[in-house]
Design an enzyme around this catalytic site. Structure first.
Site, PDB file in Angstrom:
ATOM      1  N   ASP A  36       0.834  -1.200   0.000  1.00 36.18           N
ATOM      2  CA  ASP A  36       0.000   0.000   0.000  1.00 36.18           C
ATOM      3  C   ASP A  36       0.874   1.257   0.000  1.00 36.18           C
ATOM      4  O   ASP A  36       1.961   1.264   0.588  1.00 36.18           O
ATOM      5  CB  ASP A  36      -0.904  -0.022   1.238  1.00 36.18           C
ATOM      6  CG  ASP A  36      -2.040   0.970   1.147  1.00 36.18           C
ATOM      7  OD1 ASP A  36      -2.317   1.468   0.032  1.00 36.18           O
ATOM      8  OD2 ASP A  36      -2.665   1.256   2.186  1.00 36.18           O
ATOM      9  N   HIS A  53       3.007   3.333  -8.899  1.00 36.62           N
ATOM     10  CA  HIS A  53       2.832   1.905  -9.195  1.00 36.62           C
ATOM     11  C   HIS A  53       4.066   1.349  -9.909  1.00 36.62           C
ATOM     12  O   HIS A  53       4.499   0.219  -9.645  1.00 36.62           O
ATOM     13  CB  HIS A  53       1.591   1.703 -10.065  1.00 36.62           C
ATOM     14  CG  HIS A  53       0.312   2.057  -9.380  1.00 36.62           C
ATOM     15  ND1 HIS A  53      -0.022   1.580  -8.135  1.00 36.62           N
ATOM     16  CD2 HIS A  53      -0.722   2.861  -9.771  1.00 36.62           C
ATOM     17  CE1 HIS A  53      -1.206   2.050  -7.783  1.00 36.62           C
ATOM     18  NE2 HIS A  53      -1.652   2.832  -8.752  1.00 36.62           N
ATOM     19  N   LEU A 147      12.140 -20.042  -3.638  1.00 36.35           N
ATOM     20  CA  LEU A 147      11.048 -19.179  -3.161  1.00 36.35           C
ATOM     21  C   LEU A 147       9.878 -19.202  -4.132  1.00 36.35           C
ATOM     22  O   LEU A 147      10.054 -19.111  -5.352  1.00 36.35           O
ATOM     23  CB  LEU A 147      11.562 -17.747  -3.014  1.00 36.35           C
ATOM     24  CG  LEU A 147      10.506 -16.658  -2.749  1.00 36.35           C
ATOM     25  CD1 LEU A 147      10.009 -16.726  -1.314  1.00 36.35           C
ATOM     26  CD2 LEU A 147      11.061 -15.278  -3.044  1.00 36.35           C
TER      27      LEU A 147
END
Length: 266
Positions: A36, A53, A147
């Protein structure tokens, strides 16, 4: 000449500053992050929201590599929610292009890092070019066994639970399952994290950046016993040191899972 104000990265709060990361301590196997603050980061710099973004995607790259280095097994990132379609059309269009640009440039590095890409959410409602980029990234990293970089893309937890209930009801209707056989494992296996091994489905640590302290329809079932960490740092400013601080907080928690630890009974 136009002068612009570029604020410094968010400082740690006094509480965060007192946390010391122990590299030999417990490392959460599954970390989930609500990314956020991209828009506010851009607005603070007099830039369009989409610039935030774009910078946020650079942060994804850095944090993915750092999480891999720390030994985290699954990193789930809340990239686009089912509610984000309500945003301005131009912003949504930009957000749908981001995975294309991100994967096209970052997949070779993910392969080198032995990172496997997964995506959970309602992919079928994404634009075709976004779906294609996602599929390529998943296919190209499928043989990696390090991962798991799991993007929640067009994801909403309430919708996820509804879909799981519908799938279970269908199995009952088709006599594949009896109502009395439905248990927590049944539900968990039908959720969008069901592709993960059972011990990795639920995040041990959930981080939200930007100072907001909400869950925002994210992994409502899976985070039943997750440790929550909220930081004021905006997502584009979030770095390895911030991640270590969040893990340091996790290392200092007394995780009881509804019961008592031995030291609590003394």
């Amino acid at each position: 000449m136009v002068l612009r104000f570029f604020p410094q990265k968010e400082k740690y709060t006094p509480e965060e500053s007192e946390l010391t990361f122990n590299p030999e301590g417990a490392i959460p196997k599954h970390v989930a992050i609500i990314m956020d603050g991209n828009g506010r980061w851009a607005q603070n710099r007099r830039l369009p929201r989409v610039a935030g973004h774009k910078e946020g995607m650079e942060t994804v790259k850095r944090i993915t590599k750092y999480a891999n280095k720390l030994g985290i097994k699954v990193l789930t990132l809340y990239a686009f929610s089912t509610e984000n379609w309500k945003r301005p059309e131009d912003e949504v269009k930009f957000l749908m292009q981001l995975p294309v640009d991100f994967f096209d440039t970052f997949v070779p590095e993910l392969i080198a890092e032995n990172v496997q890409v997964k995506v959970m959410g309602y992919e079928e409602y994404l634009p075709a070019h976004t779906q294609d980029a996602v599929k390529r990234a998943i296919d190209q990293t499928a043989s990696n066994d390090g991962l798991v970089l799991n993007f929640a893309l067009n994801y909403g937890s309430r919708a996820e639970i509804v879909s799981a209930v519908q799938a279970i009801a269908k199995e009952v209707e088709q006599d594949q399952l009896k109502p009395e056989e439905i248990n927590e494992e049944t539900i968990a296996s039908h959720l969008m994290t069901g592709f993960l091994p059972e011990d990795l489905r639920d995040p041990e640590l959930v981080i939200r950046t930007s100072g907001e302290e909400r869950i925002s329809n994210f992994l409502l079932w899976q985070l039943a016993y997750s440790e929550l960490f909220f930081t004021k740092a905006l997502w584009p400013d979030f770095d390895g040191a911030h991640l270590e601080t969040a893990i340091a907080s996790f290392q200092n928690r007394n995780r009881r899972f509804g019961g008592l630890n031995k030291e609590d009974t003394k």
